[in-house]
Design an enzyme around this catalytic site. Structure first.
Site, short mmCIF file in Angstrom:
data_model
loop_
_atom_site.label_atom_id
_atom_site.label_comp_id
_atom_site.label_asym_id
_atom_site.label_seq_id
_atom_site.Cartn_x
_atom_site.Cartn_y
_atom_site.Cartn_z
N GLY A 115 44.50 35.02 40.42
CA GLY A 115 45.52 34.84 41.24
C GLY A 115 45.24 34.05 42.37
N GLU B 297 41.61 36.51 33.25
CA GLU B 297 42.21 37.78 33.57
C GLU B 297 41.75 38.47 31.99
OE1 GLU B 297 43.87 35.31 34.69
OE2 GLU B 297 45.04 35.72 36.35
N GLU C 203 46.33 30.77 40.73
CA GLU C 203 47.94 30.85 40.55
C GLU C 203 48.37 30.73 42.07
OE1 GLU C 203 47.39 34.85 38.81
OE2 GLU C 203 49.01 34.18 37.55
N ALA D 247 43.10 38.22 42.21
CA ALA D 247 43.68 39.71 42.57
C ALA D 247 42.38 40.61 42.87
CB ALA D 247 44.70 40.13 41.69
N1 CO8 Z 1 38.32 41.50 43.09
C1 CO8 Z 1 37.70 42.39 43.89
N2 CO8 Z 1 36.26 41.97 44.24
C2 CO8 Z 1 35.84 40.55 43.90
C3 CO8 Z 1 36.61 39.92 43.33
C4 CO8 Z 1 38.01 40.35 42.88
N3 CO8 Z 1 38.63 39.50 42.01
N4 CO8 Z 1 35.67 38.73 43.06
C5 CO8 Z 1 34.74 38.85 43.49
N5 CO8 Z 1 34.49 40.18 44.25
C6 CO8 Z 1 33.58 40.87 45.05
C7 CO8 Z 1 32.51 41.33 44.31
O1 CO8 Z 1 32.81 42.66 43.76
C8 CO8 Z 1 31.29 41.31 45.11
O2 CO8 Z 1 31.38 42.72 45.95
P1 CO8 Z 1 30.25 43.40 46.24
O3 CO8 Z 1 29.39 42.38 47.01
O4 CO8 Z 1 30.63 44.53 47.16
O5 CO8 Z 1 29.52 43.78 44.96
C9 CO8 Z 1 31.70 40.11 46.03
O6 CO8 Z 1 33.04 39.61 45.89
C10 CO8 Z 1 30.93 38.89 45.61
O7 CO8 Z 1 31.03 38.53 44.28
P2 CO8 Z 1 29.93 38.35 43.37
O8 CO8 Z 1 28.59 39.17 43.61
O9 CO8 Z 1 30.33 38.75 41.82
O10 CO8 Z 1 29.57 36.93 43.41
P3 CO8 Z 1 29.08 36.05 42.37
O11 CO8 Z 1 28.63 34.66 42.87
O12 CO8 Z 1 28.04 36.51 41.51
O13 CO8 Z 1 30.25 35.70 41.38
C11 CO8 Z 1 32.41 35.29 40.86
C12 CO8 Z 1 31.29 34.80 41.84
C13 CO8 Z 1 32.19 34.55 39.50
C14 CO8 Z 1 33.74 34.66 41.28
C15 CO8 Z 1 32.66 36.90 40.42
O14 CO8 Z 1 32.93 37.38 41.49
C16 CO8 Z 1 33.90 37.14 39.54
O15 CO8 Z 1 33.68 36.98 38.31
N6 CO8 Z 1 35.06 37.56 40.03
C17 CO8 Z 1 36.02 38.11 39.49
C18 CO8 Z 1 37.05 37.07 38.93
C19 CO8 Z 1 38.16 37.49 38.31
O16 CO8 Z 1 38.04 37.99 37.16
N7 CO8 Z 1 39.43 37.12 38.74
C20 CO8 Z 1 40.59 37.54 38.10
C21 CO8 Z 1 40.98 38.75 38.74
S1 CO8 Z 1 42.58 39.57 38.07
C22 CO8 Z 1 43.67 38.55 38.71
O17 CO8 Z 1 43.62 37.76 39.52
C23 CO8 Z 1 45.15 38.83 38.40
C24 CO8 Z 1 46.27 37.89 38.94
C25 CO8 Z 1 47.46 38.44 38.79
C26 CO8 Z 1 47.96 39.32 39.71
C27 CO8 Z 1 49.25 39.72 39.70
C28 CO8 Z 1 49.86 40.69 40.59
C29 CO8 Z 1 51.29 40.91 40.20
#
Ligand code: CO8
Length: 258
Positions: free
Chosen positions: A109, A132, A112, A65
């Site tokens: 998400g 998460e 999921e 998400a």
């Molecule tokens: N949300 C927003 N932006 C994101 C997300 C995300 N989940 N993941 C990556 N991005 C963005 C980064 O902020 C970055 O943006 P910018 O270039 O502007 O800084 C761009 O994508 C590239 O990401 P990275 O530079 O971090 O790329 P890396 O190759 O270094 O890392 C990863 C890749 C490991 C995937 C890393 O981006 C990461 O850890 N992302 C977050 C993963 C995460 O924590 N996901 C869980 C989110 S919470 C969730 O999903 C809850 C679900 C339930 C929802 C229910 C609703 C009811």
């Protein structure tokens, strides 16, 4: 309908939906989930579509998400707005098969969403995770329930509590994905699986999807009865007559979805 966060293409009875927010690794924001629900609903209602493929980019199916969209929300916002609830229900209501073709990250998400599909074909680059816990929340669209069904309690707990990622090989070994293929072959493999499904009777395909899904929702005795009754019911169809006759006549069946 024109979409901004997904790309939809339909050819040869297969609707391909590609998540398309490359700058955010296909993070699921409200707009994307809304457009996805709309596109899945449209494909479900389109007689020309017999199977749906959901995919992302080479680097990410979806990295979860959208954290920047969620960060400032409070309980009242997400509870009263039922964050993603109605859109997710629309996706789950789809009666046609949906194949997830996963390359790169399928996290939170994103993992999921892949698990909501009917089966997952993974590239050897795929990484699944429910991180998460690192954000001070837990999964919110099925991760604690579906992952546990797929991989069992011990591995699901490990993933949810530590936030570690699972690679494609472990995901296949654990029953999370149906097959793993080299990344370059992912879309060909998904397309060929979708084409195979598209050749079957759409009637029987719907029955099979409903019956398998009951395995997750009903006690065994009720699930077995549901299956048996559906099986019996299919003998009222022309496609059952055609399928069995074609076998006996050693030819390919010509199903008519009747
Ligand atoms: N949300 C927003 N932006 C994101 C997300 C995300 N989940 N993941 C990556 N991005 C963005 C980064 O902020 C970055 O943006 P910018 O270039 O502007 O800084 C761009 O994508 C590239 O990401 P990275 O530079 O971090 O790329 P890396 O190759 O270094 O890392 C990863 C890749 C490991 C995937 C890393 O981006 C990461 O850890 N992302 C977050 C993963 C995460 O924590 N996901 C869980 C989110 S919470 C969730 O999903 C809850 C679900 C339930 C929802 C229910 C609703 C009811």
């Amino acid at each position: 309908m024109a979409y901004e966060t997904i790309v939809v293409e339909t050819a040869d009875h297969v609707c391909l939906i590609r998540l398309n927010r490359p700058d955010a690794l296909n993070a699921l924001n409200g707009q994307l989930i809304g457009e996805l629900a709309e596109a899945v609903g449209e494909a479900d209602g389109d007689k020309n579509v017999r199977c749906i493929i959901l995919t992302g980019s080479e680097k990410a199916f979806a990295a979860g998400a959208d954290i920047s969209e969620m960060a400032d929300k409070d309980f009242v916002d997400v509870f009263m707005g039922d964050m993603f609830g109605s859109q997710i229900d629309r996706i789950l209501a789809c009666r046609k098969p949906i194949i997830a073709a996963v390359s790169g990250y399928a996290l939170g998400g994103g993992c999921e969403l892949a698990m909501m599909c009917d089966f997952i074909i993974a590239a050897d680059t795929a990484k699944f995770g429910q991180p998460e816990i690192n954000l001070g929340v837990i999964a919110g669209i099925g991760g604690t329930q579906r992952l546990t069904h797929f991989v069992g309690k011990s591995k699901a707990m490990d993933m949810h509590l530590t936030g570690r990622f699972m690679d494609a090989e472990e995901a296949e070994r654990s029953g999370l994905v149906s097959r793993v293929v080299p990344a370059k072959k992912l879309m060909d493999e998904a397309m060929s699986a979708a084409q195979k499904i598209a050749e079957k009777s759409a009637l029987t395909v719907k029955a099979a999807k409903e019956a398998v899904n009951r395995a997750y929702e009903l006690p065994l005795r009720e699930g077995l009865l549901f299956e048996r009754r559906l099986f019996h019911g299919l003998f009222a169809t022309e496609d059952q007559k055609e399928g069995m006759k074609a076998f006996l006549e050693k030819r390919e069946p010509q199903f008519r979805d009747k």
